[in-house]
Design an enzyme around this catalytic site. Structure first.
Site, mmCIF file in Angstrom:
data_model
loop_
_atom_site.group_PDB
_atom_site.id
_atom_site.type_symbol
_atom_site.label_atom_id
_atom_site.label_comp_id
_atom_site.label_asym_id
_atom_site.label_seq_id
_atom_site.Cartn_x
_atom_site.Cartn_y
_atom_site.Cartn_z
ATOM 1 N N ASP A 9 16.000 -36.868 -12.896
ATOM 2 C CA ASP A 9 15.065 -35.711 -13.807
ATOM 3 C C ASP A 9 14.318 -36.944 -14.325
ATOM 4 O O ASP A 9 15.169 -37.805 -14.752
ATOM 5 C CB ASP A 9 15.731 -34.797 -14.391
ATOM 6 C CG ASP A 9 15.047 -34.279 -15.749
ATOM 7 O OD1 ASP A 9 14.282 -33.717 -15.377
ATOM 8 O OD2 ASP A 9 15.733 -34.171 -16.619
ATOM 9 N N LEU A 10 13.849 -36.638 -15.210
ATOM 10 C CA LEU A 10 13.304 -38.021 -15.711
ATOM 11 C C LEU A 10 13.634 -37.973 -17.615
ATOM 12 O O LEU A 10 14.560 -38.428 -18.255
ATOM 13 C CB LEU A 10 11.395 -38.296 -15.736
ATOM 14 C CG LEU A 10 10.903 -38.976 -16.073
ATOM 15 C CD1 LEU A 10 11.027 -40.838 -16.437
ATOM 16 C CD2 LEU A 10 8.876 -39.153 -16.266
ATOM 17 N N ASP A 11 12.602 -36.863 -18.403
ATOM 18 C CA ASP A 11 12.810 -36.722 -19.857
ATOM 19 C C ASP A 11 14.482 -35.926 -20.202
ATOM 20 O O ASP A 11 14.765 -35.537 -19.305
ATOM 21 C CB ASP A 11 11.460 -35.852 -19.779
ATOM 22 C CG ASP A 11 10.129 -35.648 -20.071
ATOM 23 O OD1 ASP A 11 10.597 -37.303 -19.972
ATOM 24 O OD2 ASP A 11 9.793 -34.801 -19.589
ATOM 25 N N THR A 17 12.147 -39.141 -23.521
ATOM 26 C CA THR A 17 10.962 -38.435 -23.757
ATOM 27 C C THR A 17 11.362 -37.085 -24.910
ATOM 28 O O THR A 17 10.201 -36.495 -25.412
ATOM 29 C CB THR A 17 10.144 -38.861 -22.875
ATOM 30 O OG1 THR A 17 10.599 -38.250 -22.291
ATOM 31 C CG2 THR A 17 9.561 -39.225 -22.731
ATOM 32 N N LYS A 45 13.207 -27.169 -22.418
ATOM 33 C CA LYS A 45 13.373 -28.761 -21.681
ATOM 34 C C LYS A 45 13.465 -28.246 -20.351
ATOM 35 O O LYS A 45 14.084 -27.163 -19.692
ATOM 36 C CB LYS A 45 14.535 -28.675 -21.779
ATOM 37 C CG LYS A 45 15.030 -30.350 -23.522
ATOM 38 C CD LYS A 45 16.397 -30.834 -23.498
ATOM 39 C CE LYS A 45 16.210 -31.464 -24.756
ATOM 40 N NZ LYS A 45 18.227 -31.723 -25.092
ATOM 41 N N SER A 114 10.913 -33.843 -11.047
ATOM 42 C CA SER A 114 10.564 -33.341 -12.990
ATOM 43 C C SER A 114 9.371 -32.836 -12.963
ATOM 44 O O SER A 114 8.678 -32.554 -12.177
ATOM 45 C CB SER A 114 10.479 -34.984 -13.686
ATOM 46 O OG SER A 114 9.668 -35.108 -14.927
ATOM 47 N N ALA A 115 9.800 -32.119 -13.394
ATOM 48 C CA ALA A 115 8.555 -31.480 -14.112
ATOM 49 C C ALA A 115 6.929 -31.870 -14.717
ATOM 50 O O ALA A 115 6.316 -30.939 -15.086
ATOM 51 C CB ALA A 115 8.971 -29.995 -15.111
ATOM 52 N N LYS A 145 11.714 -25.418 -12.762
ATOM 53 C CA LYS A 145 13.233 -25.027 -12.599
ATOM 54 C C LYS A 145 13.029 -23.928 -14.080
ATOM 55 O O LYS A 145 12.237 -23.483 -14.710
ATOM 56 C CB LYS A 145 13.493 -26.459 -13.393
ATOM 57 C CG LYS A 145 13.249 -27.891 -12.127
ATOM 58 C CD LYS A 145 13.777 -28.521 -14.058
ATOM 59 C CE LYS A 145 13.066 -30.597 -12.601
ATOM 60 N NZ LYS A 145 13.663 -30.914 -13.886
ATOM 61 N N GLU A 169 20.536 -33.999 -14.024
ATOM 62 C CA GLU A 169 19.838 -33.222 -14.887
ATOM 63 C C GLU A 169 19.903 -33.303 -16.280
ATOM 64 O O GLU A 169 21.725 -32.770 -16.773
ATOM 65 C CB GLU A 169 19.980 -32.173 -14.534
ATOM 66 C CG GLU A 169 17.793 -30.986 -13.513
ATOM 67 C CD GLU A 169 17.271 -31.444 -14.622
ATOM 68 O OE1 GLU A 169 17.467 -31.066 -15.905
ATOM 69 O OE2 GLU A 169 16.420 -31.227 -13.762
ATOM 70 N N ASP A 170 19.280 -33.376 -17.604
ATOM 71 C CA ASP A 170 19.748 -33.494 -19.025
ATOM 72 C C ASP A 170 19.208 -31.294 -19.592
ATOM 73 O O ASP A 170 19.738 -31.191 -20.583
ATOM 74 C CB ASP A 170 18.860 -34.003 -19.874
ATOM 75 C CG ASP A 170 17.342 -33.410 -20.353
ATOM 76 O OD1 ASP A 170 16.920 -33.411 -19.291
ATOM 77 O OD2 ASP A 170 17.000 -33.515 -21.410
#
Ligand code: B16
Ligand code: MG
Length: 218
Positions: A9-11, A17, A45, A114-115, A145, A169-170
């Site tokens: 995942d990114l953020d 971010t 998130k 990522s979303a 997601k 994933e966060d």
């Protein structure tokens, strides 16, 4: 042992971010008279931009026109991008680079799942745009997601079976998406929030190269 792949995942996983999203949503919500707490932010998130604004309006019991909705989306994103534009390599979260380097050295395929529609911009800013074999983001998926579309698409592009994919994933929504996709879910953050994940680490500095090797052997 079958071929494995890792999906990041990114953020909130590669870069922090998530805090910029929080500031930008809070400013926007407050500007239309809606209160916005950290608990509410947790529910945004991993959730798409459109769905996030819909939730904020619902919490504030507000109804607005389509034009206003579009305007608010632009305002939020411009504000968010003003933070993103200041980012550089030093914004990659501690420990992430080491894990990416380990996987690259072992020739293990890695994807971004990522979303965010801003994912390509952010990857360029932090100089990770060459690292991912596949980038699946908010520009290429229809279902947000916890729908597993984003991760299933990444697995398909990498040519690896979903059960052989490991997802970092966060968000609660993202952990759910990975589990629904029958992937191994590794939560990054608070174990009380991410209790549905197969494993949880506070951050990447807590992930050892041995742990990665163990996952590769399974
Ligand atoms: P954008 P991730 C998600 O990214 C964020 O967690 C979520 O808070 C945000 O609303 C969503 O991207 C959309 O982002 O407005 O940049 O398109 O965690 O899936 O990498
Ligand atoms: Mg995230």
């Amino acid at each position: 042992m079958s071929k494995k792949a890792f999906i990041f995942d990114l953020d909130g996983v590669i870069v922090d971010t998530a805090k910029y999203h929080f500031h930008a949503w809070k400013k926007l919500a407050n500007s239309i008279g809606v209160d916005f707490t950290e608990e509410e932010n947790e529910q945004l998130k991993g959730v798409s931009r459109v769905k996030s604004l819909e939730k904020i309006l619902l919490w504030g019991n507000k109804s607005i026109s389509e034009e206003e909705f579009a305007e608010l989306m632009t305002l939020k994103n411009d504000d968010y991008l003003s933070y993103v534009n200041k980012m550089d390599e030093s914004d990659v979260l501690p420990g992430v680079k080491e894990v990416l380097d380990q996987l690259t050295a072992l020739n293990i395929p890695i994807a971004l799942g990522s979303a965010s529609k801003n994912a390509p911009t952010i990857l360029k800013k932090v100089k990770l745009d060459k690292v991912f074999k596949s980038v699946v983001d908010g520009n290429s998926v229809k279902k947000a997601k916890p729908n597993p579309e984003v991760f299933l698409k990444a697995a398909e592009q990498l040519g690896v079976s979903p059960k052989d994919c490991i997802v970092f994933e966060d968000s609660q929504a993202g952990v759910k998406a990975a589990n629904i996709a029958s992937m191994v879910s590794v939560g990054i953050g608070d174990k009380n929030i991410l209790h549905e994940a197969n494993y949880v680490f506070e951050d990447f500095t807590k992930i050892s190269s041995n742990f990665i090797n163990e996952l590769l052997k399974k």
